[in-house]
Scaffold this motif. Structure first.
Motif, PDB file in Angstrom:
ATOM      1  N   LEU A  69       0.817  -1.210   0.000  1.00 26.98           N
ATOM      2  CA  LEU A  69       0.000   0.000   0.000  1.00 26.98           C
ATOM      3  C   LEU A  69       0.855   1.265   0.000  1.00 26.98           C
ATOM      4  O   LEU A  69       0.612   2.196  -0.773  1.00 26.98           O
ATOM      5  N   PHE A  70       1.871   1.291   0.891  1.00 30.05           N
ATOM      6  CA  PHE A  70       2.613   2.527   1.132  1.00 30.05           C
ATOM      7  C   PHE A  70       4.102   2.417   0.836  1.00 30.05           C
ATOM      8  O   PHE A  70       4.854   3.359   1.109  1.00 30.05           O
ATOM      9  N   GLY A  71       4.549   1.279   0.309  1.00 29.40           N
ATOM     10  CA  GLY A  71       5.958   1.127  -0.017  1.00 29.40           C
ATOM     11  C   GLY A  71       6.366   1.977  -1.206  1.00 29.40           C
ATOM     12  O   GLY A  71       5.573   2.754  -1.760  1.00 29.40           O
ATOM     13  N   LEU A  72       7.605   1.810  -1.626  1.00 33.21           N
ATOM     14  CA  LEU A  72       8.135   2.632  -2.720  1.00 33.21           C
ATOM     15  C   LEU A  72       7.310   2.480  -3.991  1.00 33.21           C
ATOM     16  O   LEU A  72       7.110   3.446  -4.736  1.00 33.21           O
ATOM     17  N   SER A  73       6.811   1.278  -4.252  1.00 34.85           N
ATOM     18  CA  SER A  73       5.966   1.033  -5.428  1.00 34.85           C
ATOM     19  C   SER A  73       4.538   0.706  -5.021  1.00 34.85           C
ATOM     20  O   SER A  73       3.790   0.107  -5.802  1.00 34.85           O
ATOM     21  N   GLY A  74       4.155   1.082  -3.803  1.00 37.44           N
ATOM     22  CA  GLY A  74       2.827   0.770  -3.305  1.00 37.44           C
ATOM     23  C   GLY A  74       1.735   1.541  -4.017  1.00 37.44           C
ATOM     24  O   GLY A  74       1.969   2.613  -4.603  1.00 37.44           O
ATOM     25  N   THR A 103       1.189   5.074  -2.529  1.00 38.71           N
ATOM     26  CA  THR A 103       2.366   5.912  -2.771  1.00 38.71           C
ATOM     27  C   THR A 103       2.429   6.364  -4.225  1.00 38.71           C
ATOM     28  O   THR A 103       2.651   7.553  -4.521  1.00 38.71           O
ATOM     29  N   VAL A 104       2.233   5.438  -5.146  1.00 39.46           N
ATOM     30  CA  VAL A 104       2.288   5.772  -6.572  1.00 39.46           C
ATOM     31  C   VAL A 104       1.153   6.723  -6.950  1.00 39.46           C
ATOM     32  O   VAL A 104       1.342   7.668  -7.733  1.00 39.46           O
ATOM     33  N   PHE A 105      -0.040   6.500  -6.376  1.00 41.33           N
ATOM     34  CA  PHE A 105      -1.186   7.358  -6.691  1.00 41.33           C
ATOM     35  C   PHE A 105      -0.904   8.812  -6.310  1.00 41.33           C
ATOM     36  O   PHE A 105      -1.107   9.739  -7.110  1.00 41.33           O
ATOM     37  N   PHE A 106      -0.426   9.029  -5.091  1.00 45.00           N
ATOM     38  CA  PHE A 106      -0.174  10.404  -4.656  1.00 45.00           C
ATOM     39  C   PHE A 106       1.056  10.994  -5.339  1.00 45.00           C
ATOM     40  O   PHE A 106       1.125  12.213  -5.559  1.00 45.00           O
ATOM     41  N   ALA A 107       2.031  10.151  -5.667  1.00 47.14           N
ATOM     42  CA  ALA A 107       3.197  10.659  -6.395  1.00 47.14           C
ATOM     43  C   ALA A 107       2.786  11.162  -7.772  1.00 47.14           C
ATOM     44  O   ALA A 107       3.246  12.227  -8.233  1.00 47.14           O
ATOM     45  N   ASP A 108       1.909  10.430  -8.453  1.00 45.78           N
ATOM     46  CA  ASP A 108       1.418  10.872  -9.761  1.00 45.78           C
ATOM     47  C   ASP A 108       0.513  12.093  -9.620  1.00 45.78           C
ATOM     48  O   ASP A 108       0.533  12.995 -10.468  1.00 45.78           O
ATOM     49  N   LEU A 109      -0.271  12.120  -8.540  1.00 40.68           N
ATOM     50  CA  LEU A 109      -1.209  13.222  -8.354  1.00 40.68           C
ATOM     51  C   LEU A 109      -0.486  14.545  -8.125  1.00 40.68           C
ATOM     52  O   LEU A 109      -0.877  15.589  -8.676  1.00 40.68           O
ATOM     53  N   PHE A 110       0.580  14.507  -7.324  1.00 41.57           N
ATOM     54  CA  PHE A 110       1.276  15.749  -6.980  1.00 41.57           C
ATOM     55  C   PHE A 110       2.585  15.924  -7.756  1.00 41.57           C
ATOM     56  O   PHE A 110       3.300  16.905  -7.547  1.00 41.57           O
ATOM     57  N   GLY A 111       2.911  14.964  -8.620  1.00 44.04           N
ATOM     58  CA  GLY A 111       4.114  15.093  -9.434  1.00 44.04           C
ATOM     59  C   GLY A 111       5.396  15.011  -8.640  1.00 44.04           C
ATOM     60  O   GLY A 111       6.370  15.705  -8.954  1.00 44.04           O
ATOM     61  N   THR A 112       5.416  14.182  -7.612  1.00 46.69           N
ATOM     62  CA  THR A 112       6.611  14.031  -6.775  1.00 46.69           C
ATOM     63  C   THR A 112       7.188  12.632  -6.941  1.00 46.69           C
ATOM     64  O   THR A 112       6.559  11.739  -7.519  1.00 46.69           O
ATOM     65  N   GLN A 113       8.389  12.451  -6.429  1.00 51.07           N
ATOM     66  CA  GLN A 113       9.038  11.147  -6.475  1.00 51.07           C
ATOM     67  C   GLN A 113       8.606  10.306  -5.265  1.00 51.07           C
ATOM     68  O   GLN A 113       8.553  10.815  -4.142  1.00 51.07           O
ATOM     69  N   PRO A 114       8.273   9.035  -5.476  1.00 46.26           N
ATOM     70  CA  PRO A 114       7.947   8.166  -4.330  1.00 46.26           C
ATOM     71  C   PRO A 114       9.142   8.060  -3.379  1.00 46.26           C
ATOM     72  O   PRO A 114      10.302   8.108  -3.809  1.00 46.26           O
ATOM     73  N   THR A 115       8.852   7.944  -2.112  1.00 42.44           N
ATOM     74  CA  THR A 115       9.902   7.847  -1.095  1.00 42.44           C
ATOM     75  C   THR A 115       9.758   6.548  -0.309  1.00 42.44           C
ATOM     76  O   THR A 115       8.765   5.834  -0.424  1.00 42.44           O
ATOM     77  N   ARG A 116      10.753   6.280   0.501  1.00 42.72           N
ATOM     78  CA  ARG A 116      10.757   5.081   1.347  1.00 42.72           C
ATOM     79  C   ARG A 116      10.384   5.435   2.786  1.00 42.72           C
ATOM     80  O   ARG A 116      10.928   4.890   3.736  1.00 42.72           O
TER      81      ARG A 116
END
Length: 655
Positions: free
Chosen positions: A287-292, A295-308
């Motif tokens: 759900l919340f991992g680097l490729s979760g 995490t991916v949904f909010f990274a795409d939504l806000f244009g940021t890089q996923p974190t650990r």
């Protein structure tokens, strides 16, 4: 002149005399390799085959003659038959017989092993034994139990704890099993903290490991990493506080609100308690991992890089909160339900509003439950191994450090023992802090008088936050478990999300043949083994926990504080350490159970017993002792009072 009547012998004395002889004459003295309850030993040379012989037959064949002295303490109790309990000879006979028999069992058990004498000085004094013995079996266990309870009956006859046979026997039984399965294996391991590389004992070996920077370092305050001790302490305090708040919120919503779906909410609340931490950790990673997904949904939504961000204290905190909130809830729901409605109604009669009633009456009466819930959350966090292993990343905690010290490449039992001692210190500090916070105040709300009142609903100012917190966390729990269910029906979770049921077919397939049903799935063996062990361990854990709680809350006896400490010790040590200590202690005689199902049952009982003890204490503290006194006044003994009065009132805590 009318002849004096012989005193009536207590049935419990007759029972244990017979039990001792049954163990000595009829049951296999040593452990049966194929299992006692397979009963194959009955047709495989019993009673003359050495592997299955009772002690009496071994002695009769001239073997294991060190067991012969047990005949003396077995015969001695016969002299007590027909004597008055007030007769000093009665208690002397039983005390001496029990002490001699139990003491000799321990001495010979630790002195003679699979290679003869276990100590060099015995070989020097007596010469090589030329014989050996294996782990004790059911015959020895029954005989040891008989000696123990003969001894406790003698102590009771002397007047200990008002001469109450049940209470003295319960104290003796709990002390014995806690000593055998908690103190002994842990002490056996902790002694290695003082062992040097050459095998000698030294304080300097302990000091060097104790003041290691990896244990007490404060590097997180200036850019590096803190030691495992500080990490564990901060994490445990946070988990204890959060789980207590969540547990109280759930308990209030279930018992003090008009929420319609209480059963569903209650089921969601306790669901994590039956789930392995590795499963929760994996679901959180997906759900919340680097490729979760999140995490991916909010990274795409806000244009940021996923974190650990999940790996470290945040992830471990979330996972432990999810896993241990059910324990707080189970402790607190019995306490919340146990608050007397008449007291709350009295406050409202005196014109207190709902908030004032809750703040000044209800909440103070819940203090034992709140304290116990925090203590259990704190200890569970300290002892948790699975969640930090999966989600910890570079966040070191004591439990994982102990594991790697024992089974890792370093294989440093001394360091593992030092870490375990630090963990134990933190746990005991929390235990004594809890006792100080509760003080000597009385929290009794259930007395012998009838109480037909109804609990008032929560005040609106509390109901809304409690509902928001409880429902939000329940929704999060449902999401996590929804991901687990979803992951079970996809080809490869996170890689190939094609729907399939092949995993269920592989694990739980069934074939119907002429001979009947064949459980062909790969998981059935593990499933039935798990169910069997749980079915055996659960009632035994509950029984030991409730009896212990009864002794701690209803009885006064010497060494009560040490007794309570002993019951909590197993909960303060990580399960991995308990497992390793059990392997080291119970891999050789006199208790040789490594590699059997018994060691799993025993480890589960004593690992989880403190949960039952703390829940029982929290609930029993609300039962007025006048209930016990009334029962005793009406002629019931303490066992009948415990069974017919205390247990029915503790039904919410038991279930």
């Amino acid at each position: 002149m009318t002849p004096a009547k012989a005193a009536q012998t207590p049935p419990v004395l007759i029972f244990w005399i017979i039990a001792g002889w049954v163990g000595f004459v009829l049951c296999p003295w040593y452990g049966v390799e194929d299992g006692f309850f397979s009963f194959e030993w009955l047709v495989d040379g019993y009673p003359f085959e050495e592997d299955y012989s009772p002690a009496a037959f071994l002695i009769g064949q001239g073997e294991k003659l060190w067991l012969a002295p047990l005949l003396i303490p077995l015969l001695l109790p016969l002299l007590a038959l027909g004597r008055e309990k007030s007769d000093p000879t009665y208690f002397r006979i039983l005390t001496v017989a029990g002490a001699l028999g139990f003491g000799w069992l321990i001495i010979q058990g630790f002195s003679i092993g699979i290679r003869g004498f276990n100590f060099q000085w015995m070989n020097a004094a007596f010469g090589a034994l030329g014989d050996r013995q294996f782990g004790m079996g059911y015959g020895a266990m029954i005989c040891a139990s008989a000696f123990l309870f003969l001894f406790t009956q003698g102590i009771a006859a002397r007047g200990a704890v008002n001469g109450d046979v049940f209470v003295v026997g319960a104290i003796g039984g709990v002390v014995t099993i806690v000593t055998a399965f908690v103190f002994f294996p842990i002490a056996n391991m902790l002694f290695s903290a003082f062992v040097t590389d050459e095998g000698a004992y030294s304080i300097s070996a302990f000091v060097g490991k104790f003041f290691d920077d990896r244990l007490w370092g404060l590097g997180c305050f200036y850019g590096t990493r803190c030691g495992a001790a500080l990490n564990s302490l901060v994490l445990a305090i946070a988990v204890g506080f959060i789980t207590t708040v969540l547990g109280l919120a759930f308990a209030l919503v279930v018992t003090r609100s008009g929420f319609r779906w209480k059963r569903v909410l209650r089921a969601l609340t306790v669901l994590p308690i039956i789930t392995p931490p590795f499963v929760i950790g994996l679901a959180l990673i997906l759900l919340f991992g680097l490729s979760g997904s999140v995490t991916v949904f909010f990274a795409d939504l806000f244009g940021t890089q996923p974190t650990r961000w999940l790996y470290g204290m945040p992830g471990v905190l979330i996972a432990q909160t999810l896993a241990f909130t059910p324990i707080a809830f189970l402790v607190l729901i019995g306490v919340v339900e146990g608050v007397s409605p008449s007291m709350e109604e009295a406050a409202q009669t005196l014109r207190a509003n709902r908030w004032q009633t809750f703040r000044t009456v209800s909440l103070p009466l819940m203090r034992p439950g709140l304290a116990n819930a925090f203590l259990l959350g704190f200890i569970e966090s300290m002892a948790d191994f699975g969640n930090p292993l999966v989600l910890g990343g570079n966040f070191d905690v004591l439990s994982t450090e102990i594991f790697f010290a024992i089974v890792g490449a370093q294989y440093d039992q001394g360091r593992a023992a030092v870490l375990a001692m630090v963990l134990l210190f933190f746990t005991l500090s929390a235990f004594f802090a809890q006792r100080a916070w509760l003080g000597r105040k009385s929290y009794t709300t259930v007395s012998g008088k009838g109480d037909a009142g109804v609990h008032p609903l929560m005040p609106h100012g509390l109901a809304i936050p409690a509902m928001i917190v409880a429902l939000s966390w329940a929704a999060f729990t449902a999401t996590v478990y929804g991901m687990i269910v979803y992951g079970s029906v996809v080809e490869l979770w996170g890689v190939n999300n094609s729907l399939t049921f092949k995993h269920y077919v592989t694990a739980f397939s069934i074939r119907i043949e002429e001979e009947g049903i064949r459980w062909t799935g790969a998981a059935w063996d593990s499933f039935w083994t798990t169910i069997t062990i749980a079915a055996i361990a659960a009632p035994l854990t509950g029984a030991v926990g409730l009896v212990t709680a009864y002794l701690l809350t209803r009885q006064s006896f010497a060494g009560k504080s040490a007794f309570e400490f002993g019951t909590m010790l197993s909960f303060a040590i990580p399960g991995t350490v308990i497992g390793v200590s059990y392997i080291l202690a119970f891999n050789v005689p006199p208790i040789e159970i490594t590699g059997t199902g018994i060691i799993l049952v025993v480890s589960f009982i004593f690992r989880n017993m403190p949960v039952g003890v703390r829940a029982g204490i929290a609930s029993m503290s609300q039962l007025d002792k006048s209930l016990d006194e009334s029962s005793l006044t009406l002629g019931a003994n303490s066992w009948q009072t415990f069974r017919r009065v205390i247990l029915p009132l503790l039904r919410p805590a038991i279930l």
